[in-house]
Design an enzyme around this catalytic site. Structure first.
Site, mmCIF file in Angstrom:
data_model
loop_
_atom_site.group_PDB
_atom_site.id
_atom_site.type_symbol
_atom_site.label_atom_id
_atom_site.label_comp_id
_atom_site.label_asym_id
_atom_site.label_seq_id
_atom_site.Cartn_x
_atom_site.Cartn_y
_atom_site.Cartn_z
ATOM 1 C CD GLU A 83 -2.601 0.994 2.601
ATOM 2 O OE1 GLU A 83 -3.535 1.808 2.854
ATOM 3 O OE2 GLU A 83 -2.308 0.269 3.382
ATOM 4 C CE LYS A 134 -7.340 2.034 3.125
ATOM 5 N NZ LYS A 134 -6.205 2.105 3.912
ATOM 6 C CB CYS A 145 -5.014 -1.258 4.346
ATOM 7 S SG CYS A 145 -4.327 -1.243 5.961
#
Length: 342
Positions: free
Chosen positions: A59, A146, A180
């Site tokens: 990430e 995200k 994540c």
């Protein structure tokens, strides 16, 4: 650069397809995107030289995961130092598409690998935590933004929408990503399962032991290979003058581990194929037997025979959400002049 490798042999099963995959566990070069891409180039080449067909980065590798950065933010409080820190962070982010994306595409082509790269994307002055996808022919396939930044991430990153939740059908398998703590979102996972994800990439900044349990669960739940990539960072990897808060670490020494990695590759049958590595930067490599996907789904297919659509149903809105939409009527100039003459 250390390498962890576990090679799984196929016992005479010609119907099985093997894919060698590598996770890169390494730190960003903070506030220096060109050097970060140079570092990525070397790591991609090293993975390709070992026969890898898929390379997955953590990430925010391009631009940096801002661990411990405070940007001068507290409730009702702002300061000039924090604003300037964000200015530097914004400068390290990349446009998508843009020259850095072109460079990454060329690296994928040169090394004949599918590439999943974590990056901080800038769209105007808003930043997004993004996963970029590239084919082994050097094509930029697209991106995933995200959808839900975690905690203080929401102060510095925008929110993705349903228009960037791709799963790409490639010769090495169906490729998608959750970033994540999106991996903790059951409905987001279900959207990926519904698109048939087989190579489930999980770029993350979560290096905890508990994270391993989530990755194991997702591999078994989704009947897919899970490739979780996390940065390994020392205190010396971060800017010296930034206002950091590392509450869980003794950061008095440059060699203090601040992000401990834990990158891991897990099969659909729940077998750890490579990793986790909590000790150093390195490449984590495994051979994936795609036949394990069918073997796993004999007993459990989360969006198939085990789904109960008569009771449960998920609707995913894939339309992009824009803050400003212009609706206008185009009128030709000559039409206006004709009207005036009449």
């Amino acid at each position: 650069m250390s390498t962890l490798k576990n090679t799984t042999q196929v016992n005479g099963d010609s119907s099985s397809s093997m894919v060698r995959a590598t996770i890169v566990q390494a730190s960003t070069v903070y506030n220096d995107t060109p050097k970060t891409i140079e570092k990525a180039e070397k790591l991609i080449a090293e993975a390709a030289s070992n026969g890898s067909e898929l390379v997955v980065f953590p990430e925010g590798f391009i631009g940096g995961y801002p661990r411990g950065f405070r940007f001068g933010i507290a409730v009702g409080v702002h300061n000039e130092e924090g604003r300037d820190e964000f200015r530097k962070y914004h400068a390290s982010a990349i446009h998508v598409p843009g020259p850095e994306v072109d460079k990454l595409a060329e690296l994928a082509r040169k090394n004949n690998v599918y590439l999943v790269m974590g990056a901080i994307e800038k769209d105007g002055y808003t930043l997004y935590c993004t996963a970029l996808f590239f084919s082994s022919e050097g094509r930029f396939l697209g991106k995933h933004r995200k959808v839900m930044p975690t905690s203080l991430e929401r102060c510095i990153w925008g929110f993705g929408d349903g228009s960037t939740i791709p799963v790409y059908d490639t010769p090495i398998g169906k490729l998608g990503a959750a970033i994540c703590w999106e991996n903790r979102m059951p409905l987001y996972r279900t959207a990926l399962y519904g698109k048939g994800v087989e190579l489930y990439c999980a770029p993350t900044a979560d290096g905890t032991k508990e994270w391993q349990s989530s990755m194991m669960h997702i591999a078994i739940e989704g009947g897919c290979f899970v490739l979780s990539a996390c940065q390994f960072c020392l205190r010396k990897d971060f800017p010296k003058d930034a206002d950091h808060l590392f509450t869980d670490y003794d950061v008095q020494h440059d060699e203090t581990i601040v992000s401990q990695g834990g990158s891991v590759i897990i099969s659909p049958l729940g077998k750890v194929l490579a990793g986790p590595n909590f000790e150093s930067e390195g490449l984590i490599t495994a051979d994936l037997d795609l036949g394990d996907i069918a073997r796993a789904k004999l007993y459990f297919d989360v969006v198939g025979h085990y789904s109960k659509p008569d009771i449960f149903n998920l609707t995913v809105n894939e339309h992009p959400k824009k803050p400003v939409t212009f609706v206008s009527k185009a009128v030709k100039a000559e039409d206006d002049s004709e009207s005036r003459e009449k």
